[in-house]
Design an enzyme around this catalytic site. Structure first.
Site, PDB file in Angstrom:
ATOM      1  N   ASP A   1      -4.234   1.231 -19.779  1.00  0.00           N
ATOM      2  CA  ASP A   1      -3.461   2.476 -19.743  1.00  0.00           C
ATOM      3  C   ASP A   1      -2.242   2.297 -20.639  1.00  0.00           C
ATOM      4  O   ASP A   1      -1.347   1.512 -20.320  1.00  0.00           O
ATOM      5  CB  ASP A   1      -3.053   2.765 -18.299  1.00  0.00           C
ATOM      6  CG  ASP A   1      -2.360   4.112 -18.124  1.00  0.00           C
ATOM      7  OD1 ASP A   1      -1.836   4.648 -19.127  1.00  0.00           O
ATOM      8  OD2 ASP A   1      -2.313   4.611 -16.986  1.00  0.00           O
ATOM      9  N   HIS A   2      -2.196   3.046 -21.745  1.00  0.00           N
ATOM     10  CA  HIS A   2      -1.127   2.857 -22.725  1.00  0.00           C
ATOM     11  C   HIS A   2       0.235   3.326 -22.210  1.00  0.00           C
ATOM     12  O   HIS A   2       1.271   3.046 -22.828  1.00  0.00           O
ATOM     13  CB  HIS A   2      -1.479   3.577 -24.030  1.00  0.00           C
ATOM     14  CG  HIS A   2      -1.033   2.830 -25.244  1.00  0.00           C
ATOM     15  ND1 HIS A   2       0.048   1.982 -25.250  1.00  0.00           N
ATOM     16  CD2 HIS A   2      -1.522   2.801 -26.514  1.00  0.00           C
ATOM     17  CE1 HIS A   2       0.213   1.472 -26.457  1.00  0.00           C
ATOM     18  NE2 HIS A   2      -0.727   1.947 -27.249  1.00  0.00           N
ATOM     19  N   ARG A   3       0.261   4.041 -21.093  1.00  0.00           N
ATOM     20  CA  ARG A   3       1.549   4.385 -20.479  1.00  0.00           C
ATOM     21  C   ARG A   3       2.191   3.150 -19.859  1.00  0.00           C
ATOM     22  O   ARG A   3       3.429   3.053 -19.779  1.00  0.00           O
ATOM     23  CB  ARG A   3       1.359   5.445 -19.382  1.00  0.00           C
ATOM     24  CG  ARG A   3       0.812   6.782 -19.846  1.00  0.00           C
ATOM     25  CD  ARG A   3       0.526   7.674 -18.650  1.00  0.00           C
ATOM     26  NE  ARG A   3      -0.443   7.073 -17.728  1.00  0.00           N
ATOM     27  CZ  ARG A   3      -0.815   7.622 -16.568  1.00  0.00           C
ATOM     28  NH1 ARG A   3      -0.303   8.798 -16.199  1.00  0.00           N
ATOM     29  NH2 ARG A   3      -1.702   7.029 -15.792  1.00  0.00           N
TER      30      ARG A   3
ATOM     31  N   PRO B   1      -4.083   7.551 -20.776  1.00  0.00           N
ATOM     32  CA  PRO B   1      -4.425   7.347 -22.194  1.00  0.00           C
ATOM     33  C   PRO B   1      -5.042   5.963 -22.398  1.00  0.00           C
ATOM     34  O   PRO B   1      -4.360   4.958 -22.368  1.00  0.00           O
ATOM     35  CB  PRO B   1      -3.071   7.471 -22.902  1.00  0.00           C
ATOM     36  CG  PRO B   1      -2.065   7.145 -21.853  1.00  0.00           C
ATOM     37  CD  PRO B   1      -2.630   7.575 -20.553  1.00  0.00           C
TER      38      PRO B   1
ATOM     39  N   VAL C   1      -6.802   2.783 -24.135  1.00  0.00           N
ATOM     40  CA  VAL C   1      -6.892   2.005 -25.363  1.00  0.00           C
ATOM     41  C   VAL C   1      -7.853   0.859 -25.084  1.00  0.00           C
ATOM     42  O   VAL C   1      -7.775   0.226 -24.028  1.00  0.00           O
ATOM     43  CB  VAL C   1      -5.523   1.444 -25.803  1.00  0.00           C
ATOM     44  CG1 VAL C   1      -5.694   0.501 -26.984  1.00  0.00           C
ATOM     45  CG2 VAL C   1      -4.566   2.572 -26.161  1.00  0.00           C
TER      46      VAL C   1
END
Length: 480
Positions: free
Chosen positions: A450-452, A274, A276
């Site tokens: 990576d928003h994780r 994901p 951002v």
């Protein structure tokens, strides 16, 4: 009694478990006598164009594949007629003039070895220049260091060997001048550049030693001496697009090699992690002033310093306070892997497409060392000589879109990395400075993460610290 025998050379795994490669060009022909470690072919893997050295000294008996053919690893590509002991301990892999392909091959002293070799030093070699290595190096593979697990296998650096192709930057100590009617002296990257630009090398005067034609000679011939890469490279085209035949409404070019690998990696990254992206526009006038001072200083005489050099150093400093941006997501084990080192990836436009080679252990380098490593990386990438080992194991990347006149973008993460930074163009713009409007040098930073792995606050604070150092380089002292 000495006799000749046939030895087959099978396409090796050129790194990271690659299953196939394309024969780009043969450097030898049937009947040629070759020396051990002499470059015999150029092959393109999914990651890079690689020169193959000969594992035997002898005569080329057969070339089993034509240029443009994709060959699976393990398939025979060339046979050599070599001297051997008839009925010796090698089981007689061939009597005079021939032999069985499945018989065990006799290992000669200093035979070229292929494949990934891990170092046991805790720090991989910074530059893996060739796939050639003494056989003894690959025969005993040391165990990995427990304190550090580096996902990028590092190939040993080979000793210099004789080769028919002289590097553009090499010394031509014994090369005689070209004779009238002889093909102009140049290297494969220079010939590729000339082909892309439509330049007949016979019309170009070489300024290199003994008349060698350099990349600058080709660019100057077409009036483009300041171009960073060939014009088609700037458009991201991996290979020259053939001119359409009269009446054709479409032109189709096969997707293969580096372009195919890059496309698959980007699709996987875009739809797995994901993304951002955050933007920060800053006044980098102090950084540009520092750059000018460093270039004029005696300590940096002879070194190539660019805004990318200083930004790279600032990124390495900022990562010490924001380690979450130097991680990866292990889906299989459901773990976050924290890297305790930085392999800094630098996106590079090459004649065959976008590549992201990385500088191993960049966090341990001084500014001088980093400058040297960046110069080597870009020169090697543009020459199409980046080794697969240099394209694997990156932990965070930088892409300099500013060289194309672009201000900002949303870069896609390199697979296995948590962040990538895009540098915009440095432009003179009206800017608030000391409560007044002044003409300042301004740059936009674009950070994708990576928003994780990285929360919005963590990404924002990293970008804020990076901007603070580039707006005031003295702030780096407070962050070390």
């Amino acid at each position: 009694m000495s006799a000749t025998m046939i030895k087959e050379f099978r396409l090796p795994d050129l790194g990271e478990g690659l299953t196939e490669s394309e024969i780009v060009a043969w450097k030898v022909a049937v009947g040629d006598t070759v020396a051990l470690n002499q470059i015999i072919a150029e092959v393109e893997t999914a990651k890079a164009v690689v020169e193959l050295p000969s594992p035997f000294a002898g005569v080329v008996a057969a070339l089993h594949e034509q240029p443009g053919t994709v060959v699976e690893v393990g398939k025979p590509i060339v046979s050599f007629e070599v001297e051997g002991d008839d009925g010796g301990p090698d089981g007689g892999s061939g009597t005079a003039g021939g032999g069985g392909a499945d018989a065990p091959a006799k290992r000669e002293p200093n035979l070229v070895g292929y494949g990934a070799v891990l170092e046991n030093s805790g720090r991989p070699a910074r530059r893996a220049r060739s796939f050639a290595a003494p056989a003894a190096a690959s025969a005993t593979m040391p165990a990995p260091v427990a304190e550090r697990v580096d996902t990028a296998p590092v190939l040993p650096v080979a000793e210099p060997v004789a080769a028919p192709v002289v590097p553009e930057t090499g010394r031509l100590e014994t090369l005689p001048a070209a004779h009238p009617g002889e093909r102009p002296r140049s290297t494969p990257p220079v010939r590729k550049l000339a082909k892309d630009l439509g330049v007949d090398l016979a019309l170009v005067t070489g300024t290199g030693e003994f008349g060698l034609i350099t990349r600058d000679d080709v660019r100057n011939f077409v009036g483009g001496g300041d171009l960073p890469v060939a014009p088609r490279d700037l458009a991201g085209v991996s290979a020259p697009v053939p001119a359409p035949a009269q009446g054709e409404r479409e032109t189709r070019t096969p997707i293969k090699g580096v372009r195919k690998f890059t496309a698959a990696a980007m699709v996987s990254s875009a739809f797995t992690a994901p993304h951002v992206t955050e933007f920060l526009t800053i006044d980098v006038t102090p950084t540009m002033e520092l750059l000018a001072k460093l270039k004029a200083s005696r300590a940096f005489a002879g070194y190539k310093l660019t805004p990318l050099t200083l930004v790279s150093k600032a990124v390495l400093i900022a990562l010490k306070n924001h380690p979450t941006l130097n991680t990866r997501w292990d889906e299989a084990k459901q773990e976050i892997v924290q890297y305790n080192y930085v392999n800094l990836g630098i996106a590079a436009a090459t004649p065959r497409g976008l590549t992201v080679p990385n500088i191993k252990d960049a966090d341990r380098m001084s500014l001088l060392e980093l400058s040297t490593a960046l110069t080597e990386l870009t020169d090697t990438a543009r020459a199409g000589k980046t080794a697969p080992a240099e394209l694997s194991g990156g932990t965070i990347s930088i892409t300099n879109i500013g060289v194309f006149g672009i201000d900002a973008g949303t870069p896609i993460l390199n697979p296995g990395e948590a962040a990538i930074l895009a540098l915009g163009a440095v432009r003179k713009m009206p800017w608030e400075y000391q409560d007044e409007v002044a003409l300042r040098q301004v740059m936009t930073l674009s950070l994708s993460f990576d928003h994780r792995l990285v929360d919005g606050e963590q990404g924002s604070r990293f970008l804020q610290d990076l901007g603070a150092m580039l707006s005031d380089p003295g702030m780096a002292l407070a962050m070390v």
